[in-house]
Structure formats: structure tokens, C-alpha cells
Scaffold this motif. Structure first.
Motif, PDB file in Angstrom:
ATOM      1  N   ALA A  47     -11.042 -62.015 -58.409  1.00  0.00           N
ATOM      2  CA  ALA A  47     -10.809 -63.458 -58.371  1.00  0.00           C
ATOM      3  C   ALA A  47     -12.071 -64.242 -58.054  1.00  0.00           C
ATOM      4  N   GLY A  48     -13.189 -63.544 -57.858  1.00  0.00           N
ATOM      5  CA  GLY A  48     -14.438 -64.224 -57.549  1.00  0.00           C
ATOM      6  C   GLY A  48     -14.675 -64.425 -56.072  1.00  0.00           C
ATOM      7  N   ASN A  49     -13.858 -63.822 -55.213  1.00  0.00           N
ATOM      8  CA  ASN A  49     -14.014 -63.964 -53.768  1.00  0.00           C
ATOM      9  C   ASN A  49     -15.002 -62.938 -53.227  1.00  0.00           C
ATOM     10  N   PRO A  50     -15.890 -63.332 -52.317  1.00  0.00           N
ATOM     11  CA  PRO A  50     -16.811 -62.375 -51.701  1.00  0.00           C
ATOM     12  C   PRO A  50     -16.063 -61.353 -50.845  1.00  0.00           C
ATOM     13  N   VAL A  51     -16.420 -60.083 -51.011  1.00  0.00           N
ATOM     14  CA  VAL A  51     -15.866 -58.996 -50.193  1.00  0.00           C
ATOM     15  C   VAL A  51     -17.010 -58.077 -49.794  1.00  0.00           C
ATOM     16  N   GLY A  52     -16.848 -57.377 -48.678  1.00  0.00           N
ATOM     17  CA  GLY A  52     -17.911 -56.519 -48.198  1.00  0.00           C
ATOM     18  C   GLY A  52     -18.128 -55.307 -49.080  1.00  0.00           C
ATOM     19  N   TYR A  53     -19.385 -54.842 -49.148  1.00  0.00           N
ATOM     20  CA  TYR A  53     -19.698 -53.603 -49.851  1.00  0.00           C
ATOM     21  C   TYR A  53     -20.618 -52.759 -48.968  1.00  0.00           C
ATOM     22  N   LEU A  54     -21.923 -52.910 -49.058  1.00  0.00           N
ATOM     23  CA  LEU A  54     -22.793 -52.251 -48.084  1.00  0.00           C
ATOM     24  C   LEU A  54     -22.536 -52.826 -46.696  1.00  0.00           C
TER      25      LEU A  54
END
Length: 552
Positions: free
Chosen positions: A106-113
Motif C-alpha cells: 500500500a506504500g506504507n513504510p515498514v521496517g526491514y534492516l
């Protein structure tokens, strides 16, 4: 008008982005009910779409192994993460580097590193907490010391530091895996910046042991591949990263080879003959030809590229110092014809510095539809009934050359003689675009969910200190600067969009600082049907995810 759907994460005073260890993104292109997506509107009758993940599963299990051979139009000269800027660099080094933050479907920022990112507007801070299981390809560990060094190094040395970290005052390590970003003013765009170049991590161990100059030719990141061989102006070979930290992701390909093929006829032959499996950076003509030949088009779904005619000259006595002249030039250009006839309907038109269907698009902007009669009237009112002569500057680029010739013809019809001056890419990016005293600039650059950051870099008064399109222009009105900076410092999405909409109207209608010629997806790759792009190129992120591509 072409559209896409994107949901913007509310820039709240405090929030937390939860990490996702697996893959993100998809290749579906469905729009809201009753709407067609820009892919559906753009593609010729012979176009084929990239398979969705559901279709992929129905077709059978992915094949592990093999070498992806991918061509691209230009060489990538530097490999250090903090120096990445061009689309080719983004795609090439996306094999090696990964961002702290990703964008979901949806284009929402989510954590990765990063495991989490918490914003606190009252205290002007963002707190980045890393995962504890991330390692670089050289075996070194990503911890708070390394993150702190990466942030400080980017702020000091990156060409785009002012765009992303212009409001950053300092960084502070507060735990083994925690770094606090201290701001001098609130910046609602930091989560999106950490999905871009500032969020890419480079091995501090490699930097300390080998020095900065070595790093320019030797990428050392956390990604699924490592650089194995680099032949300048010819090819690069990447092999699997045996120390890849993300055990939830499957790295399907054994290796990836990128080859510089500047001539599109040669690239076309290489695809047709099977010498390469994919090609990145092809013109719209190339894309159209290859789609008709049965090849598939994988395009990023969040990032777009605008080709913007910038009225750089505002020196005393210049015709371009008069807003009526700038508006006349805008009315004189038939962008719809350029998109349809020059670009085969693959590019599209927008009246403003945003894409319709995104949260940033302001319906109230009037813009400039093609109207040669209106253009002549405005020139007469400005005292240039008999026209004048000016120059447009650009870097050497096949797409830009076609646009320049078209614009030259349109302006001739209203009495303006336009000289064209193109400069080699290396000169243009390092000096040329910033040395224009008289005339116009035609330039392309990308934007996505961080559009407000791009407005700050290109149109606010900070542009004078950075690398934005209007760096050398004196047209940075106080009210425009106030609107842009208010959007940057907004508490929530509604407030941000309120000021961003104001800025759009000023950039286009009130001051006419530039004219959006056409727009396109920022990252487009042509692939043969042996490849499946699950979430590599056709994702929402600023970088490809090479765990999301494989052979059938």
C-alpha cells in the motif's frame, strides 16, 4: 489520464514501523474499483503484463539456479552506497545493498534492516532500532556503531545529503542497536528517506580497512549478491552472497551479469538472440518494439520520472524573467502529442509536479494545456510579439533529444527560436546543470512517496545550497518556500497535503517555474518470458529486490 494507487502513511507525532524479514511488494496492477491503472491505459494492444504471484504459483514452482544476464544503457562508475544517484546505479547496486525501511503493497513504510522507527515530533527525534541478525557480505555485523557511521558519512559526503538530511542536526548512539536522529526542525519525510539512499548500509569494516577510494569501486553491503568481477565500460558479474543474513528469503539465481549496451539496436538484437534475458533503461521506442515482439515490461509501481522544462534564467533583461513568457512557452508545447507520437503512449501527461491518483495530486492546479493562440497572446502582452532567441540545455540522453527537437518545433510555431545544447553525462551531472545563466534546462528526475523532499530540494530556498534543478535560479519566492517547508514540518498527512497543494499551485500556476513535459515510471525493465518478476522490479521500493526474480 494514467493513475496508480498509493496510500501514504500518516506522519504522526509518534509511530513505530514493524520489521518484516521476508519479501515485500507484488506485481498486481489493479486500481480502485471503476478505475483503470496507468499500466492498462498505457500498454499497446500487443503488450503483455508481468505475472502476478498467484499466476506464478499456478504455473508451477520457481526454478532455482541460472544466471540472469541484464543489459543497461550506461556504465555505473561508482559503487559506494552514499554516492548512488542514477537509475542505472540504483538497479545495479540493488544487488548488493538493502534499505533500512521498505514500502509495503500500500506504500506504507515498514521496517526491514531496521526493526522499528519511532518518530517524536515534540522532541524532534526519530529513533532507529536495528534487527540484531544483519550481517554484511564481508562477515561484519550491522550494529549501532555501523549505523551511526553510515548516517554521519552520508550526511557529510553524499550529493543528496541536503535533500534527505537537510533538517538533521546530529546522530546519537543510545544502545547496541539503536541510533537517535536529532532534527533541527520536524521532517515528516525521514521514513521515506530511509527507503532511499540514506537507508543503504555500507560495511564500516571494509571502509576502515581499505579507505574511501577503494569503496568507490568495491560495494560491500547486506544484499543477496556480491560483486565478483568488473570490466569497465563492459560488464559486471555478481554471485550469491554466502553470508546473506535473510534466511526467510530465497535467492533463486546463482549469479547476475550486467552488461553495458548503449546502442538500443544492439540491445534489441541481444534480447532477441537470447544473449541477455533483460534490459534496463530502454527508450519508449525500444519498449514498444520489444513488447510487440512478445517481451514483458516490469515497472516500479511507486516511483515516477518527470521530464521537466526548467526556466532557469531569471537574469535582468531575460525574456524568461517574465512570468507571461514562461507561461507562453508552457502553452506552446503539446505534451499529449509528445506522449502519444514520440513515446508510443508509454509516457503520460500531468499538469503538475505530481501524478494523478496519488495523494499529492492537486485537482485545483490549472496547468497549461496546448494552446498556441494563447501562447502568442501572452508573448505579445510581454512585449515579445516578434519572438526571441534562447537556449535549452540538457545532458545527452536519447529520450531528452527527442523531446528537445519536439519542443524546438513547437516554440518555432509561436515565434521563439530555440537553440539546443547537449552535454556529455559526466560533465552535465557534475557541472553543466549548475552553470546555466541564461536559458532553460530540460532534465529528468525521479520522485515517489517522498515527493515533498523533492520539492524542498528543487523549489525551496534550500535548492541554492543543494543539487536540485533550480539551484542556480533566483526564483525562490518567500510564499512558496513557506508552503514547502510547512509541508515538510507537518504533524500529519492532512496538514502536509494542505501545504503541498499550495506549493503545487505556486510552482505551476502562479510562478510557472517549470513545465512538466511528460512523465513515466522511473524504473522499467524489459524481460523475456523465461523470467518471472515476483517483486524484483515491479515493487513499491526505491530499489529492486533481487530475491524476487527467477527463471520459470
Amino acid at each position: 489520464m494514467k493513475k496508480f494507487t498509493a496510500v501514504l502513511l500518516a506522519a504522526a507525532m509518534a509511530f513505530s514501523l514493524t520489521a518484516c524479514g521476508g519479501n515485500s511488494g507484488s506485481t498486481t496492477t489493479a486500481g480502485p474499483e471503476g478505475q483503470t491503472t496507468k499500466e492498462e491505459q498505457a500498454k499497446p494492444e500487443t503488450d503483455t503484463t508481468v505475472q502476478t504471484e498467484a499466476q506464478t504459483e499456478a504455473a508451477g514452482q520457481p526454478k532455482e539456479g541460472g544466471t540472469l544476464k541484464m543489459g543497461m544503457s550506461v556504465e555505473c562508475m561508482t559503487a559506494a552506497a552514499w554516492r548512488i544517484r542514477s537509475n542505472q546505479e540504483t538497479v545495479t547496486w540493488g544487488l548488493v545493498y538493502e534499505p533500512l525501511i521498505k514500502l509495503d503493497d500500500a506504500g506504507n513504510p515498514v521496517g526491514y534492516l531496521a526493526k522499528s522507527l519511532e518518530g517524536d515530533k515534540e522532541n524532534l527525534t526519530y529513533t532507529v532500532t536495528l534487527r540484531d541478525d544483519v550481517y554484511f557480505s564481508d562477515g561484519s555485523h550491522l550494529d549501532a556503531d555501523v549505523l551511526l557511521w553510515n548516517f554521519e558519512n552520508f550526511k557529510e559526503k553524499s550529493q543528496t545529503s541536503s535533500t534527505h538530511f537537510g533538517s538533521v542536526d546530529s546522530f546519537e548512539k543510545t544502545g547496541d542497536y539503536t541510533v537517535v536522529i536529532h532534527l533541527n526542525e520536524w521532517n515528516s519525510q525521514i521514513p521515506y528517506s530511509l527507503n532511499s539512499v540514506p537507508g543503504l548500509m555500507y560495511s564500516k569494516k571494509a571502509f576502515d580497512e581499505n579507505g574511501e577510494e577503494w569503496c568507490m569501486q568495491n560495494p560491500v553491503g547486506t544484499g543477496p549478491y556480491v560483486l565478483d568481477k568488473w570490466v569497465n565500460d563492459d560488464s559486471k558479474t555478481f554471485k550469491k552472497n554466502e553470508n546473506y543474513w535473510n534466511k526467510d528469503a530465497t535467492v533463486y539465481l546463482d549469479s547476475v551479469e550486467t552488461k553495458v549496451i548503449a546502442d538500443e539496436m544492439s540491445a534489441q538484437a541481444a534480447l532477441l538472440n537470447g544473449d541477455i534475458n533483460a534490459y534496463f533503461g530502454g527508450s519508449t521506442s525500444f519498449q514498444n518494439t520489444m513488447m510487440k515482439a512478445g517481451f514483458e515490461r516490469a515497472a516500479n509501481k511507486m516511483n515516477y520520472r518527470i521530464y521537466f522544462l526548467i526556466f532557469a534564467s531569471d537574469v535582468e533583461g531575460s525574456p524568461l524573467a517574465d512570468v507571461k513568457v514562461r507561461q507562453a512557452i508552457s502553452y506552446a508545447i503539446d505534451s499529449q502529442s509528445i506522449a502519444e507520437n514520440v513515446d508510443f503512449g508509454i509516457t503520460f501527461v500531468s499538469k503538475e509536479y505530481a501524478v494523478e491518483g496519488t495523494p499529492f495530486y492537486n485537482d485545483a492546479v490549472k496547468g497549461y494545456g496546448y494552446d498556441a493562440v494563447k501562447a502568442k497572446e501572452l508573448l505579445k502582452e510581454a512585449g515579445y510579439e516578434n519572438g526571441f532567441t534562447t537556449t535549452v540545455y540538457a545532458g545527452v540522453d536519447q529520450a531528452l533529444t527527442s523531446y528537445l527537437v519536439a519542443i524546438q518545433g513547437y516554440l518555432k510555431e509561436v515565434g521563439i527560436t530555440l537553440n539546443i545544447e547537449e552535454q556529455e553525462t559526466a560533465i552535465w551531472t557534475s557541472k553543466g546543470i549548475y552553470d546555466i545563466d541564461e536559458g532553460m534546462i530540460l532534465a529528468g528526475h525521479g520522485f515517489g512517496a517522498n515527493l515533498v523532499n523533492q520539492q524542498v530540494s528543487n523549489f525551496s530556498k534550500r535548492a541554492r545550497e543543494g543539487v536540485g534543478m533550480l539551484k542556480e535560479c533566483k526564483l525562490h519566492p518567500d510564499d512558496l518556500d513557506n508552503a514547502i517547508m510547512s509541508a515538510l514540518q507537518a504533524s500529519d498527512t492532512a496538514e502536509m497535503l494542505k501545504y503541498e497543494f499550495q506549493a503545487q499551485e505556486m510552482i505551476i500556476d502562479d510562478y510557472c517555474l517549470g513545465y512538466p513535459v511528460v512523465m513515466s515510471e522511473a524504473y522499467v525493465t524489459m524481460m523475456n518470458k523465461d523470467l518471472v518478476d515476483a517483486h524484483c522490479f515491479a515493487n513499491n521500493d526505491n530499489f529492486p529486490d533481487f530475491t524476487g526474480i527467477y527463471f520459470k
